[in-house]
Enzyme design. Structure first.
Site, short mmCIF file in Angstrom:
data_model
loop_
_atom_site.label_atom_id
_atom_site.label_comp_id
_atom_site.label_asym_id
_atom_site.label_seq_id
_atom_site.Cartn_x
_atom_site.Cartn_y
_atom_site.Cartn_z
N SER A 61 0.96 -9.85 -0.74
CA SER A 61 0.77 -8.41 -0.70
C SER A 61 0.97 -7.77 0.66
O SER A 61 1.16 -6.55 0.76
CB SER A 61 -0.63 -8.06 -1.21
N LYS B 42 0.80 -1.22 0.00
CA LYS B 42 0.00 0.00 0.00
C LYS B 42 0.84 1.28 0.00
O LYS B 42 0.37 2.35 -0.39
CB LYS B 42 -0.93 0.02 1.21
#
Length: 401
Positions: A303, A51
């Site tokens: 991720s 992110k």
């Protein structure tokens, strides 16, 4: 639509402050999936997730006057930490609204980066609504976690790294929540290497992107609890939905048990820590959810790795149970001296380890009997069946819980 040029500009903008995460081939993973398997370890970023890419690109493209108002964001955790960290680095005040059930680790880390944390709502969508309210009432600048061109372009920088790290790449599996990551990856890959398959992976309890694709329009799914809290989104973004419709080859789903097993696999076999959302791509490959990948060069995006230590033990146990390496059985036996010892000896003779024992008379299925509940550490489903068969051959009535 986000273009390759947008992604390339984002890479130049953020490269100095974003870790070039490794993407190595794993022989163990390759054997398990029947392809040349690579793991892109975005869990090694400073804040533990990809992110940072989108958040930093957004902050750097934002007019100084907008930043000076102070930022507000809504997040289940990883976007929160990314905005908090880079806002702090740039000397910008940030308020982050997070669902009340957000893992403690993510809340503590976000506060640790200097942001004010507001816990509000049962899920991301309720936290999002509160963040937009704060934007309106306090004059703050909202930073969207996925439905923003600058955020999408920042996430797409990951794809440019993949093309350099894995020559002749055939496919990449990408976790999907709101769709920012898969949109950015697809925008870059389909422009630069259109032959590469881009496959999104959602949790089957919250398949908002897949449901929207099937309907041909944006739809919301019912709120649900999932171990993949980082992709627990009820409705995709309008911009991300357009990207997925046009650029993503396929979206598949994985179950909660499959995600738990993937977390366990990454811990045990790959020596890396992944949160639920970070493990869904690995789960999809381990469970062969995508056809036509045999012998291909395939990347699974890990991720994020922000998993709460108070939760990880339960996830490991769930994964062990799914694999038959942790099992609970009930043995009904006569209430006579020595019976417990006989059952224990039978279990020990088959090399199972007793983790827990519960012995009761009140709930036996007939008077004069007793019930023995055992939790066993075993080698797998075949081993469990071997133990059950041995006990039944000794005359015991045995049930697997």
């Amino acid at each position: 639509m986000v273009t390759l040029e947008d992604v390339q500009a984002a890479r130049q903008r953020i490269a100095e402050h974003i870790y070039l995460s490794p993407c190595a081939r794993s022989e163990t993973f390759s054997r398990a999936i029947g392809a040349h398997g690579f793991l892109k370890l975005e869990n090694l970023q400073m804040t533990g997730a990809y992110k940072e890419r989108g958040a930093l690109n957004k902050l750097l493209t934002m007019p100084p006057a907008e930043r000076a108002k102070g930022l507000v964001a809504a997040s289940a955790g990883n976007h929160a930490q990314a905005v908090a960290y880079h806002a702090g680095r740039l000397g910008v005040a940030a308020t982050i609204v997070m669902p009340e059930a957000t893992p403690l680790l993510k809340v503590v880390n976000t506060r640790g980066h200097g942001a004010e944390v507001v816990l509000h709502g049962a899920n991301y969508d309720e936290a999002y609504a509160e963040a937009r309210r704060l934007e309106a009432t306090q004059g703050l600048t909202f930073v969207h976690p996925f439905d923003d061109p600058a955020v999408i372009a920042g996430q797409g920088t990951l794809a440019l790294e993949l093309l350099e790290q894995v020559p002749d790449l055939d496919a990449v599996l990408v976790p999907v929540g709101g769709g920012g990551l898969v949109s950015g990856v697809a925008a870059a890959l389909k422009a630069k290497a259109p032959q590469v398959r881009v496959i999104g992976v959602e949790t089957e309890v919250l398949p908002c992107m897949l449901a929207s694709l099937e309907e041909g329009r944006l739809v919301s799914v019912e709120a649900a609890t999932t171990v993949a809290d980082g992709i627990a989104v009820k409705r995709p973004g309008e911009l991300t939905f357009q990207h997925v419709q046009q650029l993503v080859d396929e979206v598949v789903t994985v179950s909660e048990e499959e995600i738990a097993s993937a977390i366990l696999y990454l811990l045990e076999k790959e020596k890396t820590v992944a949160e639920g959302a970070g493990a869904v791509a690995v789960a999809a490959l381990l469970n062969h959810k995508v056809h036509g990948l045999e012998g291909k060069r395939v990347v699974a995006l890990v991720s994020g790795g922000n998993i709460d230590v108070n939760v990880i033990a339960r996830i490991i146990e769930r994964g062990l149970a799914k694999e038959g390496r942790l099992v609970r059985i009930i043995v009904h036996l006569p209430d006579k001296p020595g019976q417990l010892a006989k059952v224990s000896a039978a279990v020990a003779s088959h090399r199972a380890n007793v983790i827990e024992v519960h012995h009761t008379r009140a709930f036996s299925h007939r008077f004069g009997d007793t019930t023995l509940q055992l939790t066993l550490e075993t080698r797998g489903h075949d081993h469990v069946e071997e133990i059950l068969r041995a006990l039944r051959e000794r005359g015991y009535h045995v049930e697997r819980v």
